[in-house]
Design an enzyme around this catalytic site. Structure first.
Site, PDB file in Angstrom:
ATOM      1  N   CYS A  78      59.048  20.742 -10.438  1.00  9.49           N
ATOM      2  CA  CYS A  78      60.456  20.394 -10.235  1.00  9.49           C
ATOM      3  C   CYS A  78      60.857  19.578 -11.450  1.00  9.49           C
ATOM      4  CB  CYS A  78      60.608  19.580  -8.945  1.00  9.49           C
ATOM      5  SG  CYS A  78      62.265  18.914  -8.702  1.00  9.49           S
ATOM      6  N   CYS A  96      59.515  -1.394 -12.281  1.00 14.56           N
ATOM      7  CA  CYS A  96      58.890  -0.394 -13.152  1.00 14.56           C
ATOM      8  C   CYS A  96      58.890  -0.880 -14.606  1.00 14.56           C
ATOM      9  CB  CYS A  96      59.647   0.933 -13.040  1.00 14.56           C
ATOM     10  SG  CYS A  96      58.901   2.236 -14.028  1.00 14.56           S
ATOM     11  N   CYS A  99      68.148   3.589 -15.253  1.00 11.06           N
ATOM     12  CA  CYS A  99      67.424   3.369 -13.997  1.00 11.06           C
ATOM     13  C   CYS A  99      67.495   1.939 -13.450  1.00 11.06           C
ATOM     14  CB  CYS A  99      65.967   3.770 -14.157  1.00 11.06           C
ATOM     15  SG  CYS A  99      65.100   3.727 -12.565  1.00 11.06           S
TER      16      CYS A  99
HETATM   17  N1  SAM Z   1      59.186   6.813 -11.941  1.00 19.74           N
HETATM   18  C1  SAM Z   1      59.105   8.211 -11.842  1.00 19.74           C
HETATM   19  C2  SAM Z   1      59.601   8.913 -13.075  1.00 19.74           C
HETATM   20  O1  SAM Z   1      60.468   8.403 -13.777  1.00 19.74           O
HETATM   21  O2  SAM Z   1      59.130  10.020 -13.335  1.00 19.74           O
HETATM   22  C3  SAM Z   1      59.802   8.779 -10.634  1.00 19.74           C
HETATM   23  C4  SAM Z   1      61.121   8.239 -10.141  1.00 19.74           C
HETATM   24  S1  SAM Z   1      62.528   8.406 -11.206  1.00 19.74           S
HETATM   25  C5  SAM Z   1      63.694   7.373 -10.393  1.00 19.74           C
HETATM   26  C6  SAM Z   1      63.068  10.089 -10.950  1.00 19.74           C
HETATM   27  C7  SAM Z   1      64.303  10.558 -11.667  1.00 19.74           C
HETATM   28  O3  SAM Z   1      65.469  10.037 -11.056  1.00 19.74           O
HETATM   29  C8  SAM Z   1      64.490  10.207 -13.125  1.00 19.74           C
HETATM   30  O4  SAM Z   1      63.729  11.005 -13.983  1.00 19.74           O
HETATM   31  C9  SAM Z   1      65.976  10.459 -13.316  1.00 19.74           C
HETATM   32  O5  SAM Z   1      66.200  11.789 -13.740  1.00 19.74           O
HETATM   33  C10 SAM Z   1      66.559  10.232 -11.921  1.00 19.74           C
HETATM   34  N2  SAM Z   1      67.428   9.032 -11.904  1.00 19.74           N
HETATM   35  C11 SAM Z   1      67.031   7.745 -11.884  1.00 19.74           C
HETATM   36  N3  SAM Z   1      68.074   6.902 -11.904  1.00 19.74           N
HETATM   37  C12 SAM Z   1      69.186   7.684 -11.943  1.00 19.74           C
HETATM   38  C13 SAM Z   1      70.584   7.395 -12.009  1.00 19.74           C
HETATM   39  N4  SAM Z   1      71.045   6.142 -12.047  1.00 19.74           N
HETATM   40  N5  SAM Z   1      71.443   8.431 -12.026  1.00 19.74           N
HETATM   41  C14 SAM Z   1      70.985   9.709 -12.000  1.00 19.74           C
HETATM   42  N6  SAM Z   1      69.675  10.034 -11.946  1.00 19.74           N
HETATM   43  C15 SAM Z   1      68.790   9.039 -11.941  1.00 19.74           C
HETATM   44 FE1  SF4 Z   2      60.546   3.757 -13.941  1.00 12.33          FE
HETATM   45 FE2  SF4 Z   2      63.032   4.405 -13.298  1.00 12.33          FE
HETATM   46 FE3  SF4 Z   2      61.994   5.296 -15.579  1.00 12.33          FE
HETATM   47 FE4  SF4 Z   2      61.061   6.269 -13.215  1.00 12.33          FE
HETATM   48  S1  SF4 Z   2      63.122   6.523 -14.052  1.00 12.33           S
HETATM   49  S2  SF4 Z   2      59.863   5.597 -14.991  1.00 12.33           S
HETATM   50  S3  SF4 Z   2      61.286   4.414 -11.934  1.00 12.33           S
HETATM   51  S4  SF4 Z   2      62.394   3.132 -15.042  1.00 12.33           S
END
Ligand code: SAM
Ligand code: SF4
Ligand code: DTB
Length: 340
Positions: free
Chosen positions: A192, A56, A63
């Site tokens: 959500c 990404c 992330c």
């Molecule tokens: N890429 C899209 C976005 O960011 O909208 C969708 C996937 S993203 C992984 C969805 C959510 O997962 C993020 O907004 C974050 O709140 C949560 N998330 C991601 N990594 C995380 C982590 N290490 N610990 C807790 N929540 C996490």
């Molecule tokens: Fe990309 Fe992770 Fe951010 Fe979603 S949360 S936009 S997957 S970097």
């Protein structure tokens, strides 16, 4: 009995006072309101699948899927529709009523991959499950296409409060996020949206996020509360796990502010004791992600969750029911009268 007022004008100080209240008072208030709008014994089970993992371009500091950090997550192409629907069927067999598909995209593009996601949504709906997607930023037209395919919900988190936000993400703004939420809402898809605690933010940043969420009209139908899962290679890798009691306070405060919403106890449950999770349920959490994996990180397995719910005398929500339903649950019980 009349339904307590649903508000969108909580002040920062009011929310902070609620959040910081003595535990017995905060939990009693949250639990009382919870019983007005929900069956306190029932928990919605949702299953997550990463349909497009890693690579990404965004810089979200938490992330593991960001291409900017060197983590163990490898970038993969979009999964086949059949593989996704097989996973959805398995999730349904294991008692999940909502299937959430996540893609490590900055935003949706109008290309063949999006056409395939549309087919996935139709396929999940055909299984008589709720379908949720989280695909990054969306235009109004893209939201409408998802709505036409039958999408139940779109997940797009605020992640944190507006003042702390730019210490976590610089590649998209808070307003970008609010615009995507407005596009989702405009297409008639339920929202959500929630966030993460334990990223080094101040309590006031958590309050700031809750204040923005409660100001949305209507409230998001579901509110995921995540505890940071620190992942090696990300800038937040060395942060300690959040105290379970902080999560309970956050859940309880969200419950009081947004009494009709489904509050989902999301990432971070592997490091929460059964007792802390039980307190989160008492505080008003009524949904969890089940299965061994969230998107890329571990989650308690189905057996563990089944055992936890059984130990608490709680049951998975049997079938899909619209969040924000005006009907009072049959088991609201006598405490319904003391809400407020
Ligand atoms: N890429 C899209 C976005 O960011 O909208 C969708 C996937 S993203 C992984 C969805 C959510 O997962 C993020 O907004 C974050 O709140 C949560 N998330 C991601 N990594 C995380 C982590 N290490 N610990 C807790 N929540 C996490
Ligand atoms: Fe990309 Fe992770 Fe951010 Fe979603 S949360 S936009 S997957 S970097
Ligand atoms: C949400 O708020 N939490 C889920 C879901 N929405 C998409 C994602 C949690 C991801 C945790 C890190 C991972 O497994 O990669």
């Amino acid at each position: 009995m009349s339904t307590p007022e649903i508000r969108h004008d909580w002040t920062h100080d009011e929310i902070r006072a609620l959040h910081d209240a003595p535990f017995p008072d905060l939990l009693f208030r949250a639990q009382s309101l919870h019983r007005v709008h929900h069956d306190p014994r029932s928990v919605q089970l949702c299953t997550l699948l990463s349909i497009k993992t890693g690579g990404c371009p965004e810089d979200c500091a938490y992330c593991p899927q960001s291409a900017r950090y060197s983590t163990e997550v490898e970038a993969e192409p979009l999964l086949d529709t059949e593989a996704v629907l097989r996973a959805a069927r398995a999730a349904k067999d294991n008692g999940s009523t909502r299937f959430c598909m996540g893609a490590a995209w900055r935003k949706v593009r109008d290309n063949r991959d999006f056409d395939r996601v549309i087919d996935m949504v139709k396929g999940v709906r055909a299984l008589d499950m709720e379908a949720c997607c989280t695909l990054g930023m969306l235009t109004a037209e893209q939201a409408q296409r998802l709505a036409d395919a039958g999408l139940t919900a779109y997940n797009h988190n605020l992640d944190t409060g507006p003042e702390f936000y730019d210490q976590i993400i610089t590649s998209r703004t808070y307003d970008d996020r609010l615009e995507t939420l407005a596009n989702v809402r405009g297409a008639g898809v339920t929202v959500c949206s929630g966030g993460i605690i334990g990223m080094g933010e101040a309590i006031d940043d958590r309050i700031g996020m809750l204040q923005v969420l409660q100001a949305l009209e209507p409230h998001p139908e579901s509110v995921p509360i995540n505890a940071l899962v620190p992942v090696a290679g990300t800038p937040l890798a060395e942060l300690p796990r959040i105290d379970g009691l902080a999560l309970v306070r956050m859940v309880a405060t969200a419950r009081v502010l947004m009494p009709r919403s489904v509050v989902r106890l999301s990432a971070g449950r592997t490091h929460l004791s059964r007792e802390a999770q039980a307190l989160c349920f008492l505080a008003g959490a009524n949904s969890i992600f089940t299965g061994e994996e969230l998107l890329t990180t571990p989650n308690p397995g189905e057996d563990e969750d089944r055992a936890l719910l059984a130990a608490l005398g709680m049951t998975p929500l049997a079938s899909t029911s619209a969040a924000g339903d005006d009907e009072l649950p049959a088991s609201s019980g006598p405490l319904a009268a003391v809400a407020g």
